[in-house]
Design a protein around this motif. Structure first.
Motif, PDB file in Angstrom:
ATOM      1  N   HIS A   1     -60.405 -40.206  81.732  1.00  0.00           N
ATOM      2  CA  HIS A   1     -59.317 -41.203  82.187  1.00  0.00           C
ATOM      3  C   HIS A   1     -59.888 -42.298  81.853  1.00  0.00           C
ATOM      4  O   HIS A   1     -61.035 -42.677  82.262  1.00  0.00           O
TER       5      HIS A   1
ATOM      6  N   GLU B   1     -45.818 -37.555  81.393  1.00  0.00           N
ATOM      7  CA  GLU B   1     -45.967 -37.074  82.761  1.00  0.00           C
ATOM      8  C   GLU B   1     -44.981 -37.809  83.775  1.00  0.00           C
ATOM      9  O   GLU B   1     -44.776 -38.912  83.641  1.00  0.00           O
TER      10      GLU B   1
ATOM     11  N   LYS C   1     -42.905 -38.312  87.611  1.00  0.00           N
ATOM     12  CA  LYS C   1     -43.237 -38.179  88.979  1.00  0.00           C
ATOM     13  C   LYS C   1     -42.188 -38.776  89.906  1.00  0.00           C
ATOM     14  O   LYS C   1     -41.963 -39.966  89.589  1.00  0.00           O
TER      15      LYS C   1
ATOM     16  N   ASP D   1     -46.771 -31.805  86.136  1.00  0.00           N
ATOM     17  CA  ASP D   1     -47.730 -31.918  87.405  1.00  0.00           C
ATOM     18  C   ASP D   1     -46.997 -31.247  88.470  1.00  0.00           C
ATOM     19  O   ASP D   1     -46.139 -31.718  88.912  1.00  0.00           O
TER      20      ASP D   1
ATOM     21  N   ASP E   1     -47.244 -35.284  96.681  1.00  0.00           N
ATOM     22  CA  ASP E   1     -48.214 -35.307  95.387  1.00  0.00           C
ATOM     23  C   ASP E   1     -49.828 -35.068  96.230  1.00  0.00           C
ATOM     24  O   ASP E   1     -50.419 -35.959  95.946  1.00  0.00           O
TER      25      ASP E   1
ATOM     26  N   ASP F   1     -55.254 -30.986  87.886  1.00  0.00           N
ATOM     27  CA  ASP F   1     -55.450 -32.488  88.374  1.00  0.00           C
ATOM     28  C   ASP F   1     -55.216 -32.247  89.952  1.00  0.00           C
ATOM     29  O   ASP F   1     -54.273 -32.298  90.437  1.00  0.00           O
TER      30      ASP F   1
HETATM   31  C1  LRH Z   1     -50.636 -39.388  89.017  1.00  0.00           C
HETATM   32  C2  LRH Z   1     -51.545 -38.428  88.340  1.00  0.00           C
HETATM   33  C3  LRH Z   1     -51.732 -38.690  86.836  1.00  0.00           C
HETATM   34  C4  LRH Z   1     -52.945 -39.418  86.877  1.00  0.00           C
HETATM   35  C5  LRH Z   1     -53.595 -39.515  88.158  1.00  0.00           C
HETATM   36  C6  LRH Z   1     -55.129 -39.508  88.511  1.00  0.00           C
HETATM   37  O1  LRH Z   1     -50.339 -38.813  90.217  1.00  0.00           O
HETATM   38  O2  LRH Z   1     -51.099 -37.022  88.752  1.00  0.00           O
HETATM   39  O3  LRH Z   1     -51.952 -37.602  86.149  1.00  0.00           O
HETATM   40  O4  LRH Z   1     -53.317 -40.431  85.798  1.00  0.00           O
HETATM   41  O5  LRH Z   1     -52.766 -38.486  88.854  1.00  0.00           O
END
Ligand code: LRH
Ligand code: MN
Length: 413
Positions: free
Chosen positions: A85, A203, A205, A238, A273, A312
């Protein structure tokens, strides 16, 4: 699980499966080949806005993060890659990091950009990044993603994961259509900078950190945008990014039918989440997801090799390494159980409308104890029969605290 018991229970299971024409040796090699990437941001104690309780001995830099993933790889033989990251894990010395990873037999899975925090960049992402009404901020966010690609290229990664916190907290705050348009245009610039052998994992969310609207809230919006970008842009699922009771296995089936499934961020959740350990809350859902994945691959909807497998998670109360050992085990068990599904019998039940029969086929597989199979795959790959017991017996956390200090804190969430 002592070796003798392992041997006896495996031979019992082999007998049971042989009777159904299932070859244990083939299952063991499929399980061994299934490797899951570990996130660089899940090696320290996670936290919430209500607090963070450090675990001690956390990796203080990328080198130590690779060491922890190397340890996980050695004990479990279920992971062989890390997902970085940026900027949390900017390599100070690319050659040194490549060499370290190679020595630990770890490769670099998809890179993650970060335009959801301010970390000293000139313009703030408080009101959004790729969707921001201010074109200078959109430009800055595009450039950040192109820089992440450059770092990834130097490490041998082949993917860029983009997750956007972009959205709004109140009705009227954002122009929803323009925000979507600006996001798509910004992603087109990023896609144009993607090397030909890379994929973009988009991704979605539904909410958090914005609580009224999120620019990319669901698989459909992500898929719509990916279609406008190109065939190397696909949807990242996710597991924690769904509203309660969402049928995630149906989303997986739909994306595979469209050859648009980029991959997974495995975790589990009860409400939002929650980033809890994979398989700790809804193991049957995880099994059903793997049933769709195996079916989709066998029936050539999308190739297994084209899908990315990543965890994750965030560890508020568990030792991160113990949590990851449990998660890797749970994912391998869900996959092993799904491999046991008698797909010919299931298709027959589906074609004949035998609803009860179909459930019996699935539950026959789900209720089979596959722990000896996953253990056998680990032993045959040179891993520990019981990684968690080994980790505790060897007092590895205590050793890490002695080496790195009680206050050592990892970068990340
Ligand atoms: C956002 C998420 C995304 C990442 C972060 C650490 O909720 O799932 O994948 O960048 O968590
Ligand atoms: Mn994620």
């Amino acid at each position: 699980m002592n070796t003798d018991f392992q041997k006896r229970s495996l031979s019992l299971l082999s007998e049971q499966l042989d009777a159904k024409g299932i070859k244990v040796a083939e299952l063991v090699s499929q399980i061994s080949a299934f490797q899951i990437a570990v996130p660089s941001w899940a090696l320290g104690a996670g936290g919430t806005r209500f607090g963070r309780f450090s675990i001690g001995g956390e990796p203080r830099n990328l080198d130590e993060k690779l060491e922890d993933i190397g340890l996980l790889a050695k004990l479990t033989k279920r992971t062989d890659a890390v997902s970085l990251h940026i900027p949390w894990d900017i390599p100070q010395d690319i050659q040194a990091i490549r060499q370290k990873a190679a020595d630990l037999q770890i490769s670099f899975d998809a890179m993650n950009s970060n335009t959801f925090q301010d970390y000293g960049q000139p313009l703030s992402y408080k009101k959004g990044s790729l969707s921001n009404a201010d074109s200078a901020i959109r430009k800055q966010a595009v450039e950040h993603n192109l820089q992440v690609i450059e770092i990834g290229k130097s490490l041998g990664s082949k993917g860029l994961t983009v997750w956007l916190a972009d959205g709004s907290n109140f009705p009227g705050q954002a122009h929803i259509r323009k925000a979507l348009q600006w996001t798509t245009e910004s992603l087109q610039e990023i896609y144009a900078g993607l090397p030909a052998d890379w994929k973009l994992l988009l991704e979605y969310k539904p909410y958090e950190p914005n609580f009224y609207h999120t620019v990319i809230p669901d698989w459909g919006t992500s898929a719509l945008i990916c279609r406008q970008l190109g065939e190397r842009a696909k949807v990242l699922v996710d597991l924690g990014h769904h509203l309660p009771n969402t049928n995630i296995e149906q989303i997986v089936a739909t994306l595979m039918q469209q050859n648009m499934l980029a991959g997974f961020h495995f975790n589990d959740s009860k409400y939002g989440d929650d980033d809890l350990s994979t398989g700790s809350i809804k193991p049957y859902q995880l099994f059903l997801i793997f049933c769709e994945l195996i079916g989709g691959a066998e029936e050539k909807a999308q190739t297994w090799e084209s899908i990315s497998w990543m965890i994750d998670a965030s560890h508020n109360t568990k030792d991160p390494l113990e949590d990851l050992i449990q998660a890797l085990e749970a994912i391998s068990q869900a996959y092993a159980k799904a491999l046991l599904v008698d797909r010919r019998k299931l298709a027959q039940c589906q074609n004949e409308g035998d609803v009860v029969g179909a459930q019996e086929v699935l539950q026959e597989a789900f209720l089979t104890d596959v722990r000896t199979l996953v253990c056998e795959a680990r032993i045959q790959s040179g891993g520990e029969a019981d990684p968690l017991a080994f980790y505790r017996r060897e007092k590895i956390r205590e050793k890490l605290i002695a080496q790195r200090g009680k206050g050592a804190q990892a970068s990340g969430l």
